[in-house]
Design a protein around this motif. Structure first.
Motif, short mmCIF file in Angstrom:
data_model
loop_
_atom_site.label_atom_id
_atom_site.label_comp_id
_atom_site.label_asym_id
_atom_site.label_seq_id
_atom_site.Cartn_x
_atom_site.Cartn_y
_atom_site.Cartn_z
N TRP A 57 121.16 40.03 -97.24
CA TRP A 57 122.43 39.37 -96.93
C TRP A 57 123.52 40.40 -96.67
N SER A 59 127.50 40.87 -97.18
CA SER A 59 128.48 40.22 -98.07
C SER A 59 129.84 40.89 -97.99
N SER A 118 128.74 35.45 -98.01
CA SER A 118 127.61 36.18 -97.43
C SER A 118 126.99 35.43 -96.26
N GLN A 138 123.33 42.83 -99.68
CA GLN A 138 122.70 42.41 -100.92
C GLN A 138 121.23 42.14 -100.62
#
Length: 213
Positions: A57, A59, A118, A138
């Motif tokens: 992800w 973010s 995100s 992430q």
């Protein structure tokens, strides 16, 4: 048999059945039109399911504020600019779903909450995603989530009520203590919104409690 051994046995069997029944490709209906992270359903309970993710992800930094909707809009704008080419490679990236908003509720009515928004990184970009100031990746490696689905438009009051409902559903289940221990007693939860704001029907949202095994 000890409780912990029984829990481990249940988890192993659930993972095996998830693969056997194709659980690894399970995604909400909107993902038939837009790329979403896949996950494995490892357990289905009363009002919730447990999933295992392996996904990347992009973010935002922490956003302070009083409103989940305002925090999500601020983070969405940053991430949308990122996928439109506002990154170190000036590269456009495909839009994905869902939009995640991690919420750390305030300690009181006059205190600000914290939000981190995100976007899922498309599979084509996961090996080497472009970077941008104020954003970070992430990596959910074997990350677990207790999930509750709900419809309509997500709202400030509504997401808090859905999070409380997920907490109630988990209480008394074999997963409750595992999730509570991993989250260190915090009230952090995540909202996943799958639909465009211009979709007025058949909307899918989710509340997630993210935890590690």
């Amino acid at each position: 048999m000890k409780t912990v051994d029984l829990f481990k046995l249940t988890l192993v069997v659930s993972l095996f059945l998830g693969r056997l029944w194709g659980g690894g490709a399970a995604v909400p209906p909107p993902c038939s039109k837009i790329e979403c992270p896949t996950y494995t359903v490892v357990y289905v309970g009363n009002g919730f399911e447990i999933r295992r993710y392996d996904s990347l992800w992009m973010s935002t930094s922490t956003i302070q504020g009083f409103s989940f909707l305002a925090g999500t809009q601020t983070g969405f704008t940053q991430l949308f600019n990122y996928i439109q080419g506002d990154n170190n490679e000036k590269k456009k990236i495909e839009m994905t779903a869902p939009v995640l908003t991690q919420i750390t509720p305030s300690d009181g009515p006059f205190c600000e909450s914290s939000f981190v928004v995100s976007f899922y990184v498309p599979e084509a970009n996961q090996a080497n995603p472009p970077l941008a100031k104020g954003l970070h990746t992430q990596n959910w490696v074997h990350k677990y989530a207790a999930v509750r689905q709900f419809g309509g438009f997500a709202s400030d009051i509504g997401v808090a009520m859905e999070a409380a409902a997920l907490e109630t559903s988990l209480t008394g289940s074999s997963w409750y203590n595992v999730i509570k221990k991993s989250r260190n007693g915090t009230s952090v939860y995540t909202v996943a919104q799958y639909n465009s704001p211009f979709d007025f029907f058949n909307r899918i949202n989710e509340i997630l409690f993210i935890f590690d095994m």
